[in-house]
Design a protein around this motif. Structure first.
Motif, PDB file in Angstrom:
ATOM      1  N   ARG A  26       0.840  -1.206   0.000  1.00  0.00           N
ATOM      2  CA  ARG A  26       0.000   0.000   0.000  1.00  0.00           C
ATOM      3  C   ARG A  26       0.879   1.261   0.000  1.00  0.00           C
ATOM      4  O   ARG A  26       0.636   2.203  -0.754  1.00  0.00           O
ATOM      5  CB  ARG A  26      -0.924   0.011   1.214  1.00  0.00           C
ATOM      6  N   ASP A  27       1.932   1.253   0.858  1.00  0.00           N
ATOM      7  CA  ASP A  27       2.838   2.410   0.913  1.00  0.00           C
ATOM      8  C   ASP A  27       3.399   2.720  -0.472  1.00  0.00           C
ATOM      9  O   ASP A  27       3.476   3.875  -0.873  1.00  0.00           O
ATOM     10  CB  ASP A  27       4.024   2.116   1.862  1.00  0.00           C
ATOM     11  N   TYR A  28       3.795   1.670  -1.195  1.00  0.00           N
ATOM     12  CA  TYR A  28       4.361   1.876  -2.536  1.00  0.00           C
ATOM     13  C   TYR A  28       3.289   2.416  -3.486  1.00  0.00           C
ATOM     14  O   TYR A  28       3.562   3.274  -4.306  1.00  0.00           O
ATOM     15  CB  TYR A  28       4.957   0.564  -3.076  1.00  0.00           C
ATOM     16  N   GLY A  33       1.295   7.382  -6.369  1.00  0.00           N
ATOM     17  CA  GLY A  33       0.103   8.185  -6.616  1.00  0.00           C
ATOM     18  C   GLY A  33      -1.092   7.411  -7.143  1.00  0.00           C
ATOM     19  O   GLY A  33      -1.948   7.962  -7.823  1.00  0.00           O
ATOM     20  N   MET A  34      -1.156   6.126  -6.819  1.00  0.00           N
ATOM     21  CA  MET A  34      -2.273   5.294  -7.272  1.00  0.00           C
ATOM     22  C   MET A  34      -3.594   5.694  -6.610  1.00  0.00           C
ATOM     23  O   MET A  34      -3.604   6.084  -5.449  1.00  0.00           O
ATOM     24  CB  MET A  34      -1.993   3.841  -6.859  1.00  0.00           C
ATOM     25  N   SER A  35      -4.687   5.522  -7.332  1.00  0.00           N
ATOM     26  CA  SER A  35      -6.011   5.752  -6.749  1.00  0.00           C
ATOM     27  C   SER A  35      -6.299   4.656  -5.716  1.00  0.00           C
ATOM     28  O   SER A  35      -5.657   3.600  -5.733  1.00  0.00           O
ATOM     29  CB  SER A  35      -7.072   5.694  -7.837  1.00  0.00           C
ATOM     30  N   ILE A  36      -7.278   4.915  -4.849  1.00  0.00           N
ATOM     31  CA  ILE A  36      -7.660   3.908  -3.844  1.00  0.00           C
ATOM     32  C   ILE A  36      -8.070   2.600  -4.540  1.00  0.00           C
ATOM     33  O   ILE A  36      -7.720   1.509  -4.094  1.00  0.00           O
ATOM     34  CB  ILE A  36      -8.855   4.419  -2.993  1.00  0.00           C
ATOM     35  N   LEU A  37      -8.792   2.730  -5.644  1.00  0.00           N
ATOM     36  CA  LEU A  37      -9.257   1.527  -6.338  1.00  0.00           C
ATOM     37  C   LEU A  37      -8.074   0.694  -6.841  1.00  0.00           C
ATOM     38  O   LEU A  37      -8.027  -0.519  -6.636  1.00  0.00           O
ATOM     39  CB  LEU A  37     -10.180   1.905  -7.501  1.00  0.00           C
ATOM     40  N   ASN A  38      -7.112   1.359  -7.494  1.00  0.00           N
ATOM     41  CA  ASN A  38      -5.957   0.611  -7.992  1.00  0.00           C
ATOM     42  C   ASN A  38      -5.111   0.048  -6.857  1.00  0.00           C
ATOM     43  O   ASN A  38      -4.590  -1.060  -6.959  1.00  0.00           O
ATOM     44  CB  ASN A  38      -5.121   1.481  -8.928  1.00  0.00           C
ATOM     45  N   GLN A  39      -5.013   0.794  -5.767  1.00  0.00           N
ATOM     46  CA  GLN A  39      -4.306   0.257  -4.590  1.00  0.00           C
ATOM     47  C   GLN A  39      -5.004  -1.013  -4.097  1.00  0.00           C
ATOM     48  O   GLN A  39      -4.360  -2.011  -3.796  1.00  0.00           O
ATOM     49  CB  GLN A  39      -4.343   1.263  -3.442  1.00  0.00           C
ATOM     50  N   THR A  40      -6.325  -0.938  -4.024  1.00  0.00           N
ATOM     51  CA  THR A  40      -7.100  -2.082  -3.508  1.00  0.00           C
ATOM     52  C   THR A  40      -6.935  -3.299  -4.410  1.00  0.00           C
ATOM     53  O   THR A  40      -6.757  -4.420  -3.932  1.00  0.00           O
ATOM     54  CB  THR A  40      -8.591  -1.698  -3.397  1.00  0.00           C
ATOM     55  N   GLY A  74       4.539   2.809 -11.540  1.00  0.00           N
ATOM     56  CA  GLY A  74       3.758   1.669 -11.081  1.00  0.00           C
ATOM     57  C   GLY A  74       4.483   0.900 -10.002  1.00  0.00           C
ATOM     58  O   GLY A  74       5.563   1.283  -9.558  1.00  0.00           O
ATOM     59  N   VAL A  75       3.854  -0.185  -9.563  1.00  0.00           N
ATOM     60  CA  VAL A  75       4.442  -1.053  -8.547  1.00  0.00           C
ATOM     61  C   VAL A  75       4.573  -2.456  -9.135  1.00  0.00           C
ATOM     62  O   VAL A  75       3.618  -2.989  -9.701  1.00  0.00           O
ATOM     63  CB  VAL A  75       3.578  -1.103  -7.260  1.00  0.00           C
ATOM     64  N   ARG A  76       5.765  -3.000  -9.028  1.00  0.00           N
ATOM     65  CA  ARG A  76       5.991  -4.377  -9.476  1.00  0.00           C
ATOM     66  C   ARG A  76       6.213  -5.261  -8.250  1.00  0.00           C
ATOM     67  O   ARG A  76       6.986  -4.914  -7.355  1.00  0.00           O
ATOM     68  CB  ARG A  76       7.207  -4.452 -10.399  1.00  0.00           C
ATOM     69  N   LEU A  77       5.541  -6.388  -8.221  1.00  0.00           N
ATOM     70  CA  LEU A  77       5.700  -7.334  -7.116  1.00  0.00           C
ATOM     71  C   LEU A  77       6.158  -8.669  -7.680  1.00  0.00           C
ATOM     72  O   LEU A  77       5.608  -9.156  -8.671  1.00  0.00           O
ATOM     73  CB  LEU A  77       4.369  -7.542  -6.378  1.00  0.00           C
TER      74      LEU A  77
END
Lengths: 137, 132
Positions: A26-28, A33-40, A74-77
């Motif tokens: 979530r921190d990443y 600057g991701m929206s809440i929806l994309n974070q979720t 973006g975030v890569r996992l």
């Protein structure tokens, strides 16, 4: 061309490690600057994959990266386990298929939640799943 | 071990999930709730998930299980306060939560439970065939 601007690794050994991992993701997400929806969506995808890592891979590690492709951040996992590997990957990617007791939504559902999804598995060596969620993806 | 508190309010049970769920915690809640329904002969269960920021397929399934198990024990379950992003994500994930009755907030959820109890009305109910 995807470049990494920030990176960290989290060990996943027991179920309780899942909650702090989700918070780091979530921190990443917040940082790019991701929206809440994309974070979720991203965190839910991570939650599904980390369950597989614990349940089928016997634990492992997650690499969290802040990435950019020049246009978007973006975030890569990356989920890495040294488990037995997946016997039939095509089947595992099908909705409703599960060798465990679950609903079989994990892998195909996760793929729908993220922008990029890659899975590599080798019998007896382990499985690596990489996902990317773009800020505006 | 960490547990989610279950409050008794007359004929109903009230559960407010204030922490991030992980699998064991969700499983404990499932068994605790069913035992508590039995202990108090509860007629309804209200689960407030307004503070829950993510629900994945496992936790979603547990919510569905709770609703079905409670139903078998003659108690109605209403889930309230789901965040919009969680609802969108759940559907995209492929989980439709069939059989789970929901309401926007605790107040509306309570009204719904009372209405269901005092009308003895089973017609308006969402069918509980679940293909999960």
């Amino acid at each position: 061309m995807i470049t990494t601007t920030n990176k960290e690794e989290i060990a996943i050994i027991k179920e309780q490690d899942v909650v702090p991992m989700r918070n780091r993701v979530r921190d990443y997400g917040v940082k790019v600057g991701m929206s809440i929806l994309n974070q979720t969506k991203l965190i839910t995808a991570a939650s599904e994959l980390v369950r597989n890592l614990l349940k089928y891979g016997g634990g492992g590690r997650v690499i969290v990266e802040e990435v950019t492709n020049g246009r978007d951040k973006g975030v890569r996992l990356t989920f890495i386990d040294n488990g037995p590997g997946i016997v039939n990957i095509e089947l595992a990617m099908k909705d409703g298929y599960s060798t465990g007791k679950s609903l079989g939504l994990g892998l195909p559902g996760t793929k729908r939640l993220v922008n990029e999804f890659d899975i590599k598995t080798e019998m007896g060596v382990g499985t690596t799943v990489t996902i990317i969620k773009w800020k505006n993806g | 071990m960490e547990r989610i508190p279950i409050l008794k309010m007359g004929d109903f049970l009230l559960v407010t999930i204030q922490v991030d769920l992980y699998d064991q915690l969700a499983e404990n809640l499932e068994s605790d709730l069913i035992n508590t329904i039995n202990k108090h002969n509860s007629r309804g269960v209200l689960i407030d998930i307004s503070a829950v920021s993510i629900i994945d397929s496992f936790m979603g399934r547990i919510l569905g299980n709770i609703a079905v198990m409670a139903k078998i024990m003659d108690a109605q379950t209403v889930v309230v306060g789901m965040q919009p992003a969680v609802a969108i994500t759940l559907v995209e994930l492929g989980l439709s939560l069939n059989g789970v009755i929901s309401a926007l907030n605790v107040e509306k959820g309570m009204d719904l439970l009372r209405a269901k109890m005092y009308n003895g009305d089973n017609e308006g109910q969402i069918d509980d065939n679940d293909d999960e």
